[in-house]
Design a protein around this motif. Sequence first.
Motif, mmCIF file in Angstrom:
data_model
loop_
_atom_site.group_PDB
_atom_site.id
_atom_site.type_symbol
_atom_site.label_atom_id
_atom_site.label_comp_id
_atom_site.label_asym_id
_atom_site.label_seq_id
_atom_site.Cartn_x
_atom_site.Cartn_y
_atom_site.Cartn_z
ATOM 1 N N UNK A 229 0.825 -1.208 0.000
ATOM 2 C CA UNK A 229 0.000 0.000 0.000
ATOM 3 C C UNK A 229 0.857 1.255 0.000
ATOM 4 N N UNK A 230 0.332 2.355 -0.534
ATOM 5 C CA UNK A 230 1.063 3.629 -0.487
ATOM 6 C C UNK A 230 1.264 4.107 0.948
ATOM 7 N N UNK A 231 2.271 4.906 1.146
ATOM 8 C CA UNK A 231 2.608 5.429 2.470
ATOM 9 C C UNK A 231 1.430 6.153 3.111
ATOM 10 N N UNK A 232 0.656 6.893 2.323
ATOM 11 C CA UNK A 232 -0.466 7.668 2.861
ATOM 12 C C UNK A 232 -1.494 6.783 3.564
ATOM 13 N N UNK A 233 -1.558 5.494 3.193
ATOM 14 C CA UNK A 233 -2.551 4.595 3.771
ATOM 15 C C UNK A 233 -2.153 4.105 5.168
ATOM 16 N N UNK A 234 -0.963 4.463 5.636
ATOM 17 C CA UNK A 234 -0.476 3.978 6.925
ATOM 18 C C UNK A 234 -0.946 4.841 8.097
ATOM 19 N N UNK A 235 -1.448 6.031 7.829
ATOM 20 C CA UNK A 235 -1.838 6.953 8.900
ATOM 21 C C UNK A 235 -2.929 6.344 9.787
ATOM 22 N N UNK A 254 9.180 14.880 5.903
ATOM 23 C CA UNK A 254 9.535 14.703 7.317
ATOM 24 C C UNK A 254 8.327 14.273 8.143
ATOM 25 N N UNK A 255 7.165 14.870 7.880
ATOM 26 C CA UNK A 255 5.951 14.515 8.619
ATOM 27 C C UNK A 255 5.512 13.087 8.294
ATOM 28 N N UNK A 256 5.615 12.699 7.028
ATOM 29 C CA UNK A 256 5.254 11.327 6.644
ATOM 30 C C UNK A 256 6.186 10.318 7.300
ATOM 31 N N UNK A 260 5.114 7.372 9.829
ATOM 32 C CA UNK A 260 5.367 5.965 9.536
ATOM 33 C C UNK A 260 6.149 5.295 10.662
ATOM 34 N N UNK A 261 7.204 5.931 11.135
ATOM 35 C CA UNK A 261 8.037 5.341 12.180
ATOM 36 C C UNK A 261 7.248 5.085 13.454
ATOM 37 N N UNK A 262 6.274 5.939 13.735
ATOM 38 C CA UNK A 262 5.498 5.781 14.965
ATOM 39 C C UNK A 262 4.358 4.775 14.811
ATOM 40 N N UNK A 263 4.268 4.093 13.649
ATOM 41 C CA UNK A 263 3.294 3.005 13.485
ATOM 42 C C UNK A 263 3.816 1.716 14.095
ATOM 43 N N UNK A 289 13.832 11.021 4.943
ATOM 44 C CA UNK A 289 14.960 10.120 5.168
ATOM 45 C C UNK A 289 16.145 10.889 5.732
ATOM 46 N N UNK A 290 16.368 12.085 5.212
ATOM 47 C CA UNK A 290 17.471 12.924 5.698
ATOM 48 C C UNK A 290 17.278 13.263 7.168
ATOM 49 N N UNK A 291 16.055 13.649 7.548
ATOM 50 C CA UNK A 291 15.790 14.013 8.936
ATOM 51 C C UNK A 291 15.914 12.805 9.864
ATOM 52 N N UNK A 292 15.396 11.655 9.432
ATOM 53 C CA UNK A 292 15.482 10.454 10.254
ATOM 54 C C UNK A 292 16.935 10.058 10.489
ATOM 55 N N UNK A 293 17.729 10.165 9.444
ATOM 56 C CA UNK A 293 19.156 9.842 9.552
ATOM 57 C C UNK A 293 19.842 10.759 10.557
#
Length: 331
Positions: A229-235, A254-256, A260-263, A289-293
């Motif tokens: 599924x697309x990333x948007x469907x994970x919310x 960054x918000x996405x 996702x990480x908090x799922x 990805x840059x912010x998470x890194x």
Amino acid sequence: MPVDILTPAAELVVEYPNNRLLIDLCGEHDRNLAKIEERLGIQIARRGNHLILMGEDAAIAQGEEVLSALYERLESGRSVEAADVDRELRMGGSDAGIAPQAGDQMEMFKGNSVEVKTRRKLVEPRTEAQKTYVQNLMKNELCFGIGPAGTGKTYLAVAVGVSMFIEGKVDRIILSRPAVEAGEKLGFLPGDMKDKVDPYMQPLYDALNDFLPGKQTAKLIEEKRIEIAPLAFMRGRTLSNAFIVLDEAQNATSMQMKMFLTRLGEGSRMVITGDRSQVDLPRGVTSGLHDAERLLQGIPKISFNYFTVKDVVRHPLVAAIIEAYDKDANV
């Protein structure tokens, strides 16, 4: 085991007791030997059940190590394909393994090599970076795989996910990626929601179909035990007892990425893969990805795995193409 006879003229004569296995070792029209010769800059001549290696001492020693590892593979009842020759050349022949025992899905073998068993094939890392990545996927609850295209980031993650699913370590596999167009506007796609998002998800279907029979994959998707599924469907979801892969994470905002990480739920493992050189986000939008890194380095049970052009395992030209573009970007 082959018998080595070192001669003073920078030659190594290696005897192989089983002539049938020697034929398989050489490959059709000696293509395996030709690949080793080209990569190491040596010459290999075949005389009966002997191979004669000629060249520089260090290259000869490496060639013998590679041939020995491949021969041991054949002795264990496994085949030697072009990918196996490439792997041993990249890893110095040090990862010769023993065939997995019955019931083992994933196992550490002699030489600290790693193998991942799926329904359709046995997957073996082909570079040191890939081997470390697979080990971290097995060990850590959150892994990042960052590097250029063709380095096996998503492929290996899906393989490990399938293996853990087969073993019963997770109940579901969830594969996701941002539905971002790669530099061109595709317009409105026909069909229902699945028809509209499937073109973006196709690389994940391709990887999955490499490891599971097609009918089984379709059945598991129908039962929602595999979700693509697309990333948007994970919310709004909590993903428990699942193996979760986010592909093309450089195209998540960054918000996405935070969403996702908090799922991540109990009993789950999460893998984030991406290529920092292929960001398709609008100008001025920071890659998640840059912010998470930047923010998550050093947190226990989170691993960051980095790949370079040396880890590209597609067609040899892919590595040359990536290197050429990287050089141009740095001018």
